[in-house]
Design a protein around this motif. Structure first.
Motif, PDB file in Angstrom:
ATOM      1  N   ARG A 236      21.892 -45.229  29.886  1.00  0.00           N
ATOM      2  CA  ARG A 236      21.805 -43.831  29.414  1.00  0.00           C
ATOM      3  C   ARG A 236      22.732 -42.925  30.219  1.00  0.00           C
ATOM      4  O   ARG A 236      23.289 -41.961  29.705  1.00  0.00           O
ATOM      5  N   GLY A 237      22.894 -43.252  31.504  1.00  0.00           N
ATOM      6  CA  GLY A 237      23.831 -42.463  32.294  1.00  0.00           C
ATOM      7  C   GLY A 237      25.247 -42.589  31.743  1.00  0.00           C
ATOM      8  O   GLY A 237      25.993 -41.606  31.652  1.00  0.00           O
ATOM      9  N   GLU A 238      25.614 -43.812  31.355  1.00  0.00           N
ATOM     10  CA  GLU A 238      26.952 -44.018  30.780  1.00  0.00           C
ATOM     11  C   GLU A 238      27.087 -43.209  29.479  1.00  0.00           C
ATOM     12  O   GLU A 238      28.137 -42.614  29.203  1.00  0.00           O
ATOM     13  N   ALA A 239      26.010 -43.159  28.714  1.00  0.00           N
ATOM     14  CA  ALA A 239      26.043 -42.396  27.452  1.00  0.00           C
ATOM     15  C   ALA A 239      26.126 -40.897  27.713  1.00  0.00           C
ATOM     16  O   ALA A 239      26.883 -40.174  27.039  1.00  0.00           O
ATOM     17  N   TRP A 240      25.364 -40.406  28.703  1.00  0.00           N
ATOM     18  CA  TRP A 240      25.484 -38.968  29.057  1.00  0.00           C
ATOM     19  C   TRP A 240      26.933 -38.672  29.433  1.00  0.00           C
ATOM     20  O   TRP A 240      27.467 -37.602  29.122  1.00  0.00           O
ATOM     21  N   ALA A 241      27.569 -39.625  30.128  1.00  0.00           N
ATOM     22  CA  ALA A 241      28.954 -39.412  30.562  1.00  0.00           C
ATOM     23  C   ALA A 241      29.893 -39.317  29.357  1.00  0.00           C
ATOM     24  O   ALA A 241      30.705 -38.387  29.261  1.00  0.00           O
ATOM     25  N   ILE A 242      29.798 -40.268  28.439  1.00  0.00           N
ATOM     26  CA  ILE A 242      30.690 -40.256  27.263  1.00  0.00           C
ATOM     27  C   ILE A 242      30.591 -38.912  26.552  1.00  0.00           C
ATOM     28  O   ILE A 242      31.582 -38.221  26.289  1.00  0.00           O
ATOM     29  N   CYS A 243      29.357 -38.557  26.237  1.00  0.00           N
ATOM     30  CA  CYS A 243      29.140 -37.369  25.404  1.00  0.00           C
ATOM     31  C   CYS A 243      29.472 -36.086  26.185  1.00  0.00           C
ATOM     32  O   CYS A 243      30.121 -35.171  25.651  1.00  0.00           O
ATOM     33  N   GLY A 244      29.041 -36.055  27.450  1.00  0.00           N
ATOM     34  CA  GLY A 244      29.282 -34.852  28.255  1.00  0.00           C
ATOM     35  C   GLY A 244      30.763 -34.629  28.515  1.00  0.00           C
ATOM     36  O   GLY A 244      31.262 -33.491  28.437  1.00  0.00           O
ATOM     37  N   PHE A 245      31.503 -35.697  28.828  1.00  0.00           N
ATOM     38  CA  PHE A 245      32.946 -35.546  29.071  1.00  0.00           C
ATOM     39  C   PHE A 245      33.690 -35.226  27.771  1.00  0.00           C
ATOM     40  O   PHE A 245      34.642 -34.432  27.779  1.00  0.00           O
ATOM     41  N   ALA A 246      33.276 -35.845  26.675  1.00  0.00           N
ATOM     42  CA  ALA A 246      33.937 -35.559  25.393  1.00  0.00           C
ATOM     43  C   ALA A 246      33.748 -34.090  25.018  1.00  0.00           C
ATOM     44  O   ALA A 246      34.694 -33.401  24.600  1.00  0.00           O
ATOM     45  N   TRP A 247      32.533 -33.583  25.195  1.00  0.00           N
ATOM     46  CA  TRP A 247      32.221 -32.177  24.863  1.00  0.00           C
ATOM     47  C   TRP A 247      33.014 -31.252  25.786  1.00  0.00           C
ATOM     48  O   TRP A 247      33.566 -30.232  25.358  1.00  0.00           O
ATOM     49  N   ALA A 248      33.077 -31.638  27.062  1.00  0.00           N
ATOM     50  CA  ALA A 248      33.815 -30.820  28.044  1.00  0.00           C
ATOM     51  C   ALA A 248      35.308 -30.817  27.719  1.00  0.00           C
ATOM     52  O   ALA A 248      35.997 -29.791  27.869  1.00  0.00           O
ATOM     53  N   TYR A 249      35.835 -31.954  27.261  1.00  0.00           N
ATOM     54  CA  TYR A 249      37.255 -31.991  26.851  1.00  0.00           C
ATOM     55  C   TYR A 249      37.471 -31.079  25.636  1.00  0.00           C
ATOM     56  O   TYR A 249      38.453 -30.313  25.581  1.00  0.00           O
ATOM     57  N   ALA A 250      36.560 -31.161  24.685  1.00  0.00           N
ATOM     58  CA  ALA A 250      36.693 -30.322  23.492  1.00  0.00           C
ATOM     59  C   ALA A 250      36.698 -28.839  23.877  1.00  0.00           C
ATOM     60  O   ALA A 250      37.392 -28.023  23.255  1.00  0.00           O
ATOM     61  N   ALA A 251      35.943 -28.496  24.931  1.00  0.00           N
ATOM     62  CA  ALA A 251      35.842 -27.086  25.338  1.00  0.00           C
ATOM     63  C   ALA A 251      37.026 -26.633  26.192  1.00  0.00           C
ATOM     64  O   ALA A 251      37.340 -25.442  26.220  1.00  0.00           O
ATOM     65  N   THR A 252      37.675 -27.569  26.911  1.00  0.00           N
ATOM     66  CA  THR A 252      38.684 -27.166  27.899  1.00  0.00           C
ATOM     67  C   THR A 252      40.093 -27.697  27.629  1.00  0.00           C
ATOM     68  O   THR A 252      41.063 -27.139  28.147  1.00  0.00           O
ATOM     69  N   GLY A 253      40.195 -28.822  26.935  1.00  0.00           N
ATOM     70  CA  GLY A 253      41.506 -29.471  26.750  1.00  0.00           C
ATOM     71  C   GLY A 253      42.028 -30.142  28.009  1.00  0.00           C
ATOM     72  O   GLY A 253      43.198 -30.533  28.067  1.00  0.00           O
ATOM     73  N   GLU A 254      41.162 -30.332  29.030  1.00  0.00           N
ATOM     74  CA  GLU A 254      41.583 -30.964  30.296  1.00  0.00           C
ATOM     75  C   GLU A 254      41.808 -32.468  30.117  1.00  0.00           C
ATOM     76  O   GLU A 254      40.860 -33.199  29.778  1.00  0.00           O
ATOM     77  N   ALA A 293      17.480 -47.574  22.968  1.00  0.00           N
ATOM     78  CA  ALA A 293      18.187 -47.076  21.780  1.00  0.00           C
ATOM     79  C   ALA A 293      18.644 -45.634  21.966  1.00  0.00           C
ATOM     80  O   ALA A 293      19.646 -45.214  21.369  1.00  0.00           O
ATOM     81  N   SER A 294      17.933 -44.860  22.792  1.00  0.00           N
ATOM     82  CA  SER A 294      18.345 -43.449  22.979  1.00  0.00           C
ATOM     83  C   SER A 294      19.738 -43.390  23.602  1.00  0.00           C
ATOM     84  O   SER A 294      20.540 -42.509  23.268  1.00  0.00           O
ATOM     85  N   ALA A 295      20.039 -44.352  24.493  1.00  0.00           N
ATOM     86  CA  ALA A 295      21.376 -44.371  25.101  1.00  0.00           C
ATOM     87  C   ALA A 295      22.435 -44.589  24.025  1.00  0.00           C
ATOM     88  O   ALA A 295      23.495 -43.947  24.026  1.00  0.00           O
ATOM     89  N   ALA A 296      22.152 -45.493  23.092  1.00  0.00           N
ATOM     90  CA  ALA A 296      23.120 -45.775  22.032  1.00  0.00           C
ATOM     91  C   ALA A 296      23.312 -44.551  21.124  1.00  0.00           C
ATOM     92  O   ALA A 296      24.435 -44.262  20.683  1.00  0.00           O
TER      93      ALA A 296
END
Ligand code: GLY
Length: 386
Positions: A236-254, A293-296
């Motif tokens: 689940r930590g890996e999943a939080w990372a995927i989604c959190g970094f993707a959202w942060a990229y969408a917000a910043t373009g970094e 399954a929540s991680a997926a």
């Protein structure tokens, strides 16, 4: 199963959940399921310490609201939104809670999502802005991270940072867009950049709980709270990372945030089993490993954010296809069908090391599965979420 079939099945079970909820104490919300039944927790429960052991308190009530907004949005059934609106004041009390980083989990799916979907107006969404201001106060400028656990500055938690915090940031991106106040985006961006180098390992896996020196900001250790060990990868930590970094990229373009999202997604998909229901920790390779399954579902949402934000159109298509396949697999293998168990997305796990909710639905799994399906089927666009 197609994403359309999974979305319709999701709405059916969410409607059943709406009915089965009546008669429960209004201040208690589903947290995770144990033996097929919801364990409910008072929304007023704040985080606390039992000696050196941290207890999160109620970090999940917001997801209950999110499922009801999705149900109302997907079916036009206003009863679901009415039921949610009535209970929002109970959660609003937590906007000034200085004991947790989980304010994003509490206030994004509830007030902020309700606002962007038009279920509540500007005035009613104010508690989410107050919560975002409280979350900003947890920023440690020496280490450029948001303190995870406990009262701001309490020595037991002052140096803690978790990968989960990445998915508390959507509250700050939303608050920035709504108010134009740069402090929300500055804090979220700085925390995300710190997390990209502090949590993502060489092999693209992630640690869960890191410790910084709160005075100098130096990274002291990488470890875990809910994973199998300090060097393992809690799924689940890996999943939080995927989604959190993707959202942060969408917000910043970094670019560094795009790289972190893509690397963690690559790791997750390299370790994905055939039915999509990942083990609770990727180090547990036994055939009867507890699954999550929540991680997926969270990872699928992350892939959908990349499918929206990635600069390359071919890569965007690839992420959309991966997400659709995974959501279909979850629909086929983890969706509650027979009415015997509480919740929507089964075979999830809260915390294996703590023996909590090791095979059942979870408040967050139910919400993120629905949000991902709403995006995958075009019921909600990612732009609307920000
Ligand atoms: N504390 C967030 C989680 O259990 O994923």
């Amino acid at each position: 199963m197609t994403t359309e079939e999974a979305w319709q099945a999701y709405l059916d079970v969410a409607a059943r959940e709406l009915t089965s909820d009546s008669g429960e104490a209004v201040s208690c919300f589903p947290h995770y399921a144990q033996d097929g039944r919801w364990v409910r927790l008072s929304v007023a429960a704040r985080s606390s310490w039992d000696g050196d052991l941290y207890e999160h308190g109620n970090w999940t009530a917001g997801f209950w609201f999110g499922v009801r907004w999705l149900l109302a949005h997907g079916t036009g059934q206003q009863e679901a939104a009415d039921v949610a609106r009535v209970r929002l004041p109970l959660l609003a009390e937590r906007a000034s809670d200085t004991t947790t980083h989980d304010l994003g989990f509490l206030f994004y799916p509830s007030f902020a999502l309700g606002h962007v979907l038009g279920a509540i107006g500007d005035d009613a969404a104010e508690p989410a802005l107050a919560a975002a201001r409280t979350l900003v106060r947890r920023f440690n400028p020496h280490g450029a991270y948001i303190q995870a656990f406990g009262e701001i500055g309490d020595p037991r938690g002052a140096g803690t940072s978790t990968i989960d915090t990445m998915m508390n940031l959507p509250l700050l991106w939303w608050a920035h867009k709504r108010t134009g106040d740069d402090v929300f985006a500055q804090v979220a961006r700085a925390h995300a950049l710190t997390s990209a180098h502090a949590f993502v390992r060489e092999d693209d896996s992630t640690s869960h709980l890191d410790h910084f020196d709160p005075q100098t900001g130096a990274l002291l250790s990488r470890g875990t709270f809910q994973g199998a060990g300090g060097d393992s990868c809690w799924s689940r930590g890996e999943a939080w990372a995927i989604c959190g970094f993707a959202w942060a990229y969408a917000a910043t373009g970094e670019p560094a945030l795009l790289a972190a999202a893509e690397r963690t997604a690559a790791y997750f998909w390299r370790h994905l089993p055939a039915d999509g229901v990942v083990p609770w920790d990727f180090s547990d390779g036994s055939p009867d490993a507890t699954r999550d399954a929540s991680a997926a579902a969270i990872a699928a949402l992350g892939a959908l954010v990349l499918a929206h934000a990635h600069p390359d159109s071919g890569t965007r298509t690839g992420y959309a296809e991966r997400a659709a396949r995974l959501l279909g697999d979850l629909g086929a293998h983890a969706l509650e069908r027979n009415g015997r168990e509480d919740g929507i997305l089964l075979h999830s796990c809260y915390s294996k090391p703590h023996g909590l909710g090791v095979d059942g639905a979870t408040a967050w799994g139910d919400f993120f599965f629905g949000l991902a399906l709403a995006l995958a089927t075009g019921r909600i666009t990612f732009d609307a979420l920000r």
